[in-house]
Write an enzyme that holds these catalytic residues in place. Sequence first.
Site, PDB file in Angstrom:
ATOM      1  N   ASP A  35      -5.346  -7.357   5.074  1.00  0.00           N
ATOM      2  CA  ASP A  35      -6.559  -6.768   4.523  1.00  0.00           C
ATOM      3  C   ASP A  35      -7.503  -7.883   4.064  1.00  0.00           C
ATOM      4  OD1 ASP A  35      -8.402  -5.119   3.393  1.00  0.00           O
ATOM      5  OD2 ASP A  35      -7.106  -4.314   1.820  1.00  0.00           O
ATOM      6  N   ASP A  82      -1.553 -18.376   1.640  1.00  0.00           N
ATOM      7  CA  ASP A  82      -2.588 -19.201   1.008  1.00  0.00           C
ATOM      8  C   ASP A  82      -3.064 -20.297   1.966  1.00  0.00           C
ATOM      9  OD1 ASP A  82       0.029 -19.948   0.707  1.00  0.00           O
ATOM     10  OD2 ASP A  82      -0.160 -20.728  -1.319  1.00  0.00           O
ATOM     11  N   LYS A  87       4.509 -14.819   2.581  1.00  0.00           N
ATOM     12  CA  LYS A  87       4.625 -15.570   1.327  1.00  0.00           C
ATOM     13  C   LYS A  87       6.113 -15.626   0.968  1.00  0.00           C
ATOM     14  CE  LYS A  87       2.631 -17.503  -2.312  1.00  0.00           C
ATOM     15  NZ  LYS A  87       1.950 -18.815  -2.223  1.00  0.00           N
ATOM     16  N   TYR A 146       0.812  -1.225   0.000  1.00  0.00           N
ATOM     17  CA  TYR A 146       0.000   0.000   0.000  1.00  0.00           C
ATOM     18  C   TYR A 146       0.845   1.275   0.000  1.00  0.00           C
ATOM     19  CZ  TYR A 146      -3.875  -3.137   0.826  1.00  0.00           C
ATOM     20  OH  TYR A 146      -4.806  -4.141   0.697  1.00  0.00           O
ATOM     21  N   ASP A 175     -10.982  -9.573   6.134  1.00  0.00           N
ATOM     22  CA  ASP A 175     -12.331  -9.544   5.552  1.00  0.00           C
ATOM     23  C   ASP A 175     -12.892 -10.961   5.427  1.00  0.00           C
ATOM     24  OD1 ASP A 175     -12.326  -6.831   5.442  1.00  0.00           O
ATOM     25  OD2 ASP A 175     -12.894  -6.697   3.331  1.00  0.00           O
TER      26      ASP A 175
END
Length: 331
Positions: A225, A201, A169, A123, A229
Amino acid sequence: MRVAIIPGDGIGPEVISSAVRAIEAVSADIEMEEALMGLDAHRRTGSYLPERTVELLRDVPAALFGAITSPLSYDPTYRSPLLQIRKEFDLYANIRPVKRLHPDIGLVDLDAVIVRENTEGMYTGIERDEGDGVITERKVTTRACRRLVDRALRLCREEGRRKLTCVHKSNVLRRSDGLFRKIFYERAEGQGIEVSDMLVDAAAAALITKPRDLDVIVTLNLYGDILSDEAAALTGGLGFAPSANMGDDLALFEPTHGSAPDIAGKNIANPVAAILSAAMMLRHLGMKDKALRLETAVKDALANGLRTRDAGGRLGTEEFTRAYLEVLGTT
Ligand code: ATP
């Protein structure tokens, strides 16, 4: 102790009104001062983030915020007030508890907390054209990783949580995520907390298939993020998901949902996320018992079948709030 209350736009004022009444009902020893931000603030003062609000935030340890709506038509002067606050006050960790509150709400038995890096990662907003495509800069620094991991460790200690999982990751992003993973083990091992790491993942799957294995997750911006959610959806949806944005001097508490203009002013918003955000604020301010009372009353209210429409019930915001305050009065 003084705190800022920033209702904002859309359903923000409706759900914050419920949260403020809940705080008052447990006689929390705080002085609540209201401040403006967002579209309504712009209409009234000409500014989306009035200077008075920023000054108040400089003076208080915590703020409870509802939600704001972005300008409906293009406004070249617009800069997201929330991003400005996040930057100005260096709110570097986003904390989201994700907990199923009743067996018939949500899909999985999760009781976890996601601690998300809030200042860098994917971001940075720095993108440039190159060749026939676009390059996005993604930034991971030692400083940001250290303070994030330290904040997650502090949360484990303060809330008596036993296990901390670093989500990354690093099999693909060897240097950047590798740095995050390395710092995680440097700081978290030997602290009396069970530590492990997981690829993002695998973590996305584990939230569904092995929710009980997860306790506190510490992760970078983009992963946090998406996972938070996902976790909110698994535990009943946005109406039940509180959050905190933590800096060293200021902590801003807010329901995860936005201003939901589609349901604003209709008395149908679920105020639980705002009430649970208020509970997080009280706990942060050292009022553990009062925070627990707010949370227990939410659980009891739901167990008594009190529900707003998003949770399959019929109660309006106001009716739910009144019934909740009655339950709270008996705890
Ligand atoms: P914004 O642009 O401010 O983020 P949005 O409508 O795009 O607003 P959200 O406010 O996060 O995004 O909500 C998405 C949808 O979820 C809303 O349109 C609304 O129908 C539903 N929703 C969000 N919060 C609640 C709530 N507290 N109670 C009931 N429904 C909600």
